[in-house]
Design a protein around this motif. Sequence first.
Motif, PDB file in Angstrom:
ATOM      1  N   THR A 244     -34.275  13.506  38.353  1.00  0.00           N
ATOM      2  CA  THR A 244     -35.089  14.357  37.483  1.00  0.00           C
ATOM      3  C   THR A 244     -36.518  13.836  37.406  1.00  0.00           C
ATOM      4  O   THR A 244     -37.475  14.608  37.465  1.00  0.00           O
ATOM      5  CB  THR A 244     -34.454  14.426  36.077  1.00  0.00           C
ATOM      6  OG1 THR A 244     -33.165  15.026  36.195  1.00  0.00           O
ATOM      7  CG2 THR A 244     -35.298  15.240  35.140  1.00  0.00           C
TER       8      THR A 244
ATOM      9  N   GLN B  49     -33.012  21.283  34.191  1.00  0.00           N
ATOM     10  CA  GLN B  49     -31.624  20.880  33.992  1.00  0.00           C
ATOM     11  C   GLN B  49     -31.080  21.453  32.685  1.00  0.00           C
ATOM     12  O   GLN B  49     -29.929  21.839  32.607  1.00  0.00           O
ATOM     13  CB  GLN B  49     -31.546  19.345  33.969  1.00  0.00           C
ATOM     14  CG  GLN B  49     -30.160  18.789  34.129  1.00  0.00           C
ATOM     15  CD  GLN B  49     -30.165  17.290  34.417  1.00  0.00           C
ATOM     16  OE1 GLN B  49     -31.192  16.626  34.328  1.00  0.00           O
ATOM     17  NE2 GLN B  49     -29.022  16.755  34.765  1.00  0.00           N
TER      18      GLN B  49
ATOM     19  N   ASP C 254     -33.177  21.517  39.371  1.00  0.00           N
ATOM     20  CA  ASP C 254     -32.531  20.342  38.797  1.00  0.00           C
ATOM     21  C   ASP C 254     -31.114  20.708  38.363  1.00  0.00           C
ATOM     22  O   ASP C 254     -30.907  21.207  37.265  1.00  0.00           O
ATOM     23  CB  ASP C 254     -33.351  19.833  37.613  1.00  0.00           C
ATOM     24  CG  ASP C 254     -33.026  18.384  37.290  1.00  0.00           C
ATOM     25  OD1 ASP C 254     -32.033  17.870  37.851  1.00  0.00           O
ATOM     26  OD2 ASP C 254     -33.750  17.774  36.491  1.00  0.00           O
ATOM     27  N   GLU C 255     -30.162  20.464  39.224  1.00  0.00           N
ATOM     28  CA  GLU C 255     -28.761  20.797  38.973  1.00  0.00           C
ATOM     29  C   GLU C 255     -28.613  22.214  38.431  1.00  0.00           C
ATOM     30  O   GLU C 255     -28.108  22.412  37.323  1.00  0.00           O
ATOM     31  CB  GLU C 255     -28.143  19.792  38.001  1.00  0.00           C
ATOM     32  CG  GLU C 255     -28.355  18.385  38.497  1.00  0.00           C
ATOM     33  CD  GLU C 255     -27.389  17.387  37.879  1.00  0.00           C
ATOM     34  OE1 GLU C 255     -26.325  17.814  37.420  1.00  0.00           O
ATOM     35  OE2 GLU C 255     -27.702  16.201  37.890  1.00  0.00           O
TER      36      GLU C 255
HETATM   37 MG   LIG Z   1     -31.372  14.651  35.828  1.00  0.00          MG
END
Ligand SMILES: [Mg+2]
Lengths: 253, 377
Positions: free
Chosen positions: B43, B82, B156-157
């Motif tokens: 991140t 995220q 991010d994911e």
């Molecule tokens: Mg992260």
Amino acid sequence: MRGSRVVAGLVLAYLLLPVAVVVGLSFNAPSNRLSYDFDRFTLANWADPCGPAGLCASVLRSAQIGLLATVLATVLGTLLAFGLTRHRFRGRGPLNALVFLPMATPEVVLGSSLLALFTAGAVPLGFWTVVIAHVMFCVSFVVVVVKARLAGMDPRLEEAAADLYASPWHTFRTVTLPLAMPGIVAGALLAFSLSFDDFIVSNFNAGTMTTFPMFVWGSAQRGIPPQVNVVGTAMFAVAVLAVVITTFRRRAR
Amino acid sequence: MSDLVLQGLTKRFGEFTAVDALDLTVPAGSFFALLGPSGCGKTTTLRMAAGLEEPTAGRILLGDRDITGLRPHQRPVNTVFQSYALFPHLDVAGNVAFGLRRRGVRDHAAEVARMLELVQLDGLGRRRPAQLSGGQQQRVALARALVNRPQVLLLDEPLGALDLTLTRRMQVELKRIQTEVGITFVHVTHDQEEAMTMADTVAVMNAGRIEQLGRPAELYEFPQTPFVANFLGQSNLLAAEVVERGAGYVAVRAYDNRYSVPAGRCRAAGPAAYLGVRPEKVHLAEAAAQVPAGHDSVAGVVTDWSYVGVGNRYLVRAPWGTELAVFSPNTGEGYYPPLGGEVVVHWDPAHAFLLDREPGAGDATTPVAPEPTGVPA
Ligand SMILES: [Mg+2]
Ligand SMILES: Nc1ncnc2c1ncn2[C@@H]1O[C@H](COP(=O)(O)OP(=O)(O)OP(=O)(O)O)[C@@H](O)[C@H]1O
């Protein structure tokens, strides 16, 4: 279940009883000046709310002071809240504590020390000294309310705005401010009701001027004119209306 | 279109180094996956690329253009956060239109509608984020970034909160969008399967550094470090000593057994090495006689067994006490030994590999804790 309902009903009755009395007395035609009994139903008070000399002038004055103090306190308090939550600077900790001080100080002390200050500075007492005094204690409340709102805000939201091409100014206008707005509005409402309602601090610093609470207090010595209850009922109605409107608007979303 | 280049990118939080002198080139138009365990700095790396975090050192370039000093809103880069970071005071359509409005795109309503259709949220444009499920919110976040067609999209994911079916569908969608639009995707994930199925290039990150970078098959078939060998899939890693570097092969000794590995699959420079082999490349035989010629082998006892549908997972204890992981695909053929059974574990030396080992370090087989399943039938 039933028990809790009974308790809730009793508490509500306890809270609303004075209001009911005010509403009732606004339709009263008292037999003499010092009577607080319900003598006879009348609409005369509502037809002529400005009857008693000075009543409407004092309401108007209190409203003016309230609006002015609210605007000033909300602007100053919001700026202060942003400064305290968004920036790290020397003396931030003490400042955070100092902001609470006017809330914690007894109003009598606040009022009398302000009077001493104004007198020492040869400031003529009246409308503006009251405004200054009100702004002073209202700012604290605005700061506390707005700060709570800002502290609960996700910093990622402003980052997302910046990531989506919003300049710092745009981010503030389109994300930060709308999200802080409920706090700012709550702070402003609080400031207005505190200012409109204030008696002690105003009484010290008003000089010969009379605000609505001072008018009511003054006339209480000679018997409160029933029109005071009209004003009280009207104010209560406005408050109820405001609550109803906000509730419905929230539900409409 | 231009490459995203990170040069010596470093981020320190006080004493702690979150990202450590990262050098990375993400080719324009590629699907790049950044894979690594929680807290390894994924991140933080993305945030620096987006301009949300100031690097302690290093540079970020887009092609030849140095964007290190640019503010986030000045970068042709968008992020799928995220935590989504959807604007709670705007409805779904307002969220998606946000970037378009800021850039003064006219007729953004049509763009927004098309994007919502793409992420299968058509009809939900008037809802507030709070009225959406986690998966729906995630898709709004995706649409909000994607609609701007940035040069680089940082994800991010982005699929973390979706169920398996939706994840698969979104993976296919994402891949399709990426190929169609030709945007550079930097996709952060800690799901190795996701990284391998979607990405052209996978970078495995650990403790702020890139351990290995390459095509998914390269990384899987011939990992660079024990960390990669264990993070990307599982590996049996036996502590071994190189005893001979012959023509075309390297021989090692592990626990008094001699094994060999093709010279092209040796990354061990010194004598201390790990002999690695993937669990699915290891086979089970009832007796030494059934081991095919040329295979390396070791005898052992089955200490654990679990049935996972597509196959059986075994742990086999070697004579020296450590355990080897074996995965036997459920083909219906082959030998499925009982718990406690004596077996011979064998593999083709061409499937083994040698990695550097700290002298003195023991076996580094992926720790596995299969569900106890009782005695097999
Ligand atoms: Mg992260
Ligand atoms: N603002 C910060 N201050 C101090 N340390 C931080 C800060 N942000 C991140 N870190 C630390 O930096 C390291 C990397 O964090 P990062 O968020 O990049 O991890 P990640 O790889 O994205 O992990 P995850 O997969 O859990 O999201 C972590 O150890 C984290 O604790």
